[in-house]
Scaffold this motif. Sequence first.
Motif, PDB file in Angstrom:
ATOM      1  N   GLU A 153       0.830  -1.195   0.000  1.00  0.00           N
ATOM      2  CA  GLU A 153       0.000   0.000   0.000  1.00  0.00           C
ATOM      3  C   GLU A 153       0.869   1.252   0.000  1.00  0.00           C
ATOM      4  N   SER A 154       0.372   2.301  -0.627  1.00  0.00           N
ATOM      5  CA  SER A 154       1.075   3.578  -0.582  1.00  0.00           C
ATOM      6  C   SER A 154       0.064   4.705  -0.626  1.00  0.00           C
ATOM      7  N   GLY A 155       0.459   5.839  -0.035  1.00  0.00           N
ATOM      8  CA  GLY A 155      -0.410   6.999  -0.025  1.00  0.00           C
ATOM      9  C   GLY A 155      -0.133   7.867   1.175  1.00  0.00           C
ATOM     10  N   PRO A 156      -0.785   9.020   1.242  1.00  0.00           N
ATOM     11  CA  PRO A 156      -0.555   9.940   2.364  1.00  0.00           C
ATOM     12  C   PRO A 156      -0.947   9.334   3.691  1.00  0.00           C
ATOM     13  N   GLY A 157      -0.161   9.621   4.709  1.00  0.00           N
ATOM     14  CA  GLY A 157      -0.471   9.130   6.041  1.00  0.00           C
ATOM     15  C   GLY A 157      -1.352  10.084   6.835  1.00  0.00           C
ATOM     16  N   LEU A 158      -1.558  11.280   6.303  1.00  0.00           N
ATOM     17  CA  LEU A 158      -2.375  12.282   6.987  1.00  0.00           C
ATOM     18  C   LEU A 158      -3.317  12.933   5.987  1.00  0.00           C
ATOM     19  N   VAL A 159      -4.581  12.933   6.332  1.00  0.00           N
ATOM     20  CA  VAL A 159      -5.606  13.534   5.475  1.00  0.00           C
ATOM     21  C   VAL A 159      -6.464  14.465   6.334  1.00  0.00           C
ATOM     22  N   LYS A 160      -6.821  15.596   5.794  1.00  0.00           N
ATOM     23  CA  LYS A 160      -7.640  16.566   6.537  1.00  0.00           C
ATOM     24  C   LYS A 160      -9.111  16.160   6.502  1.00  0.00           C
ATOM     25  N   PRO A 161      -9.844  16.479   7.567  1.00  0.00           N
ATOM     26  CA  PRO A 161     -11.286  16.209   7.564  1.00  0.00           C
ATOM     27  C   PRO A 161     -11.959  16.842   6.362  1.00  0.00           C
ATOM     28  N   SER A 162     -12.940  16.140   5.826  1.00  0.00           N
ATOM     29  CA  SER A 162     -13.757  16.512   4.660  1.00  0.00           C
ATOM     30  C   SER A 162     -13.042  16.274   3.329  1.00  0.00           C
ATOM     31  N   GLU A 163     -11.756  15.948   3.367  1.00  0.00           N
ATOM     32  CA  GLU A 163     -11.034  15.696   2.121  1.00  0.00           C
ATOM     33  C   GLU A 163     -11.160  14.226   1.710  1.00  0.00           C
ATOM     34  N   THR A 164     -10.470  13.880   0.635  1.00  0.00           N
ATOM     35  CA  THR A 164     -10.553  12.524   0.099  1.00  0.00           C
ATOM     36  C   THR A 164      -9.268  11.753   0.384  1.00  0.00           C
ATOM     37  N   LEU A 165      -9.432  10.586   0.961  1.00  0.00           N
ATOM     38  CA  LEU A 165      -8.330   9.668   1.221  1.00  0.00           C
ATOM     39  C   LEU A 165      -8.068   8.887  -0.056  1.00  0.00           C
ATOM     40  N   SER A 166      -6.804   8.825  -0.467  1.00  0.00           N
ATOM     41  CA  SER A 166      -6.451   8.080  -1.688  1.00  0.00           C
ATOM     42  C   SER A 166      -5.268   7.173  -1.409  1.00  0.00           C
ATOM     43  N   LEU A 167      -5.452   5.896  -1.694  1.00  0.00           N
ATOM     44  CA  LEU A 167      -4.397   4.909  -1.500  1.00  0.00           C
ATOM     45  C   LEU A 167      -4.269   4.039  -2.750  1.00  0.00           C
ATOM     46  N   THR A 168      -3.065   3.539  -2.953  1.00  0.00           N
ATOM     47  CA  THR A 168      -2.804   2.635  -4.069  1.00  0.00           C
ATOM     48  C   THR A 168      -2.171   1.368  -3.533  1.00  0.00           C
ATOM     49  N   CYS A 169      -2.508   0.252  -4.126  1.00  0.00           N
ATOM     50  CA  CYS A 169      -1.918  -1.037  -3.782  1.00  0.00           C
ATOM     51  C   CYS A 169      -1.207  -1.581  -5.021  1.00  0.00           C
ATOM     52  N   ILE A 170       0.093  -1.724  -4.919  1.00  0.00           N
ATOM     53  CA  ILE A 170       0.887  -2.255  -6.028  1.00  0.00           C
ATOM     54  C   ILE A 170       1.055  -3.761  -5.846  1.00  0.00           C
ATOM     55  N   VAL A 171       0.727  -4.495  -6.882  1.00  0.00           N
ATOM     56  CA  VAL A 171       0.818  -5.953  -6.862  1.00  0.00           C
ATOM     57  C   VAL A 171       2.097  -6.369  -7.583  1.00  0.00           C
ATOM     58  N   SER A 172       2.932  -7.129  -6.915  1.00  0.00           N
ATOM     59  CA  SER A 172       4.165  -7.610  -7.534  1.00  0.00           C
ATOM     60  C   SER A 172       4.251  -9.128  -7.408  1.00  0.00           C
ATOM     61  N   GLY A 173       5.024  -9.723  -8.288  1.00  0.00           N
ATOM     62  CA  GLY A 173       5.204 -11.169  -8.236  1.00  0.00           C
ATOM     63  C   GLY A 173       4.102 -11.954  -8.904  1.00  0.00           C
ATOM     64  N   GLY A 174       3.169 -11.264  -9.525  1.00  0.00           N
ATOM     65  CA  GLY A 174       2.060 -11.934 -10.196  1.00  0.00           C
ATOM     66  C   GLY A 174       1.185 -10.915 -10.884  1.00  0.00           C
ATOM     67  N   SER A 175       0.309 -11.388 -11.731  1.00  0.00           N
ATOM     68  CA  SER A 175      -0.567 -10.491 -12.480  1.00  0.00           C
ATOM     69  C   SER A 175      -1.832 -10.170 -11.699  1.00  0.00           C
ATOM     70  N   ILE A 176      -2.293  -8.939 -11.891  1.00  0.00           N
ATOM     71  CA  ILE A 176      -3.539  -8.527 -11.263  1.00  0.00           C
ATOM     72  C   ILE A 176      -4.735  -9.150 -11.983  1.00  0.00           C
ATOM     73  N   SER A 177      -4.507  -9.658 -13.168  1.00  0.00           N
ATOM     74  CA  SER A 177      -5.590 -10.217 -13.971  1.00  0.00           C
ATOM     75  C   SER A 177      -6.150 -11.492 -13.365  1.00  0.00           C
ATOM     76  N   SER A 178      -7.437 -11.692 -13.626  1.00  0.00           N
ATOM     77  CA  SER A 178      -8.151 -12.909 -13.239  1.00  0.00           C
ATOM     78  C   SER A 178      -8.403 -13.032 -11.748  1.00  0.00           C
ATOM     79  N   TYR A 179      -8.213 -11.971 -10.989  1.00  0.00           N
ATOM     80  CA  TYR A 179      -8.470 -12.025  -9.559  1.00  0.00           C
ATOM     81  C   TYR A 179      -9.334 -10.846  -9.114  1.00  0.00           C
ATOM     82  N   TYR A 180      -9.923 -11.010  -7.925  1.00  0.00           N
ATOM     83  CA  TYR A 180     -10.564  -9.927  -7.200  1.00  0.00           C
ATOM     84  C   TYR A 180      -9.549  -9.334  -6.230  1.00  0.00           C
ATOM     85  N   TRP A 181      -9.707  -8.034  -5.958  1.00  0.00           N
ATOM     86  CA  TRP A 181      -8.779  -7.325  -5.082  1.00  0.00           C
ATOM     87  C   TRP A 181      -9.585  -6.458  -4.118  1.00  0.00           C
TER      88      TRP A 181
END
Lengths: 108, 121
Positions: B6-34
């Motif tokens: 996971e990656s993204g900001p560790g601090l978010v202000k109230p009323s704003e939008t939290l945004s995170l990304t999950c990078i998948v390594s060692g295999g394809s993201i295809s054909s699975y649920y996440w």
Amino acid sequence: EIVLTQSPGTLSLSPGERATLSCRASQSVSSNYLAWYQQKPGQAPRLLIYGASSRATGIPDRFSGSGSGTDFTLTISRLEPEDFAVYYCQQFGGSPYTFGQGTKLEIK
Amino acid sequence: QVQLQESGPGLVKPSETLSLTCIVSGGSISSYYWTWIRQPPGKGLEWIGYIYYSGSTNYNPSLKSRVTISVDTSRNQFSLELSSVTAADTAVYYCARGPDCTGGNCVFDPWGQGTLVTVSS
């Protein structure tokens, strides 16, 4: 929503003892859709048991799962020091997927 | 083996939008649920929602009005957006593969290490 209720909330035991953790569902859950996870402080949960009774890869055979319908059990036959952690049951029988509130297994 | 980070900001202000990304390594993201799961400090686990690699989604009704999960197969990653955050959204956010129902039994496995997001001004 399927509510999972775990008991006890905290279990105090000594290494070498047997631990029995319970997970009760508010409605029937297919055994295929019941899993158990172990979580240690500062770590992500780790899959222990899937399909109610199948051990995940690398999980020692002192861990076993059983149950069906609304009542499921995780048993640790002889506690090792590394087994003291929080354990969660979780269901995929209905959306939203839900977790129990956890049982904390602590050293007595 | 497949690993998630996971990656993204560790601090978010109230009323704003939290945004995170999950990078998948060692295999394809295809054909699975996440999936995204969160855990408030000292509390239990809450499933947020999942996305299939093709883009179909399923969200927890308790968060549905504020959640968007998206996938980028070209980058082998998926993302979480949670809008209008409050202090109650402060939690460790985990990404995981699943539900993976291979063989008829379903699991969330593996999991990322988790990232703490604090909502505070």
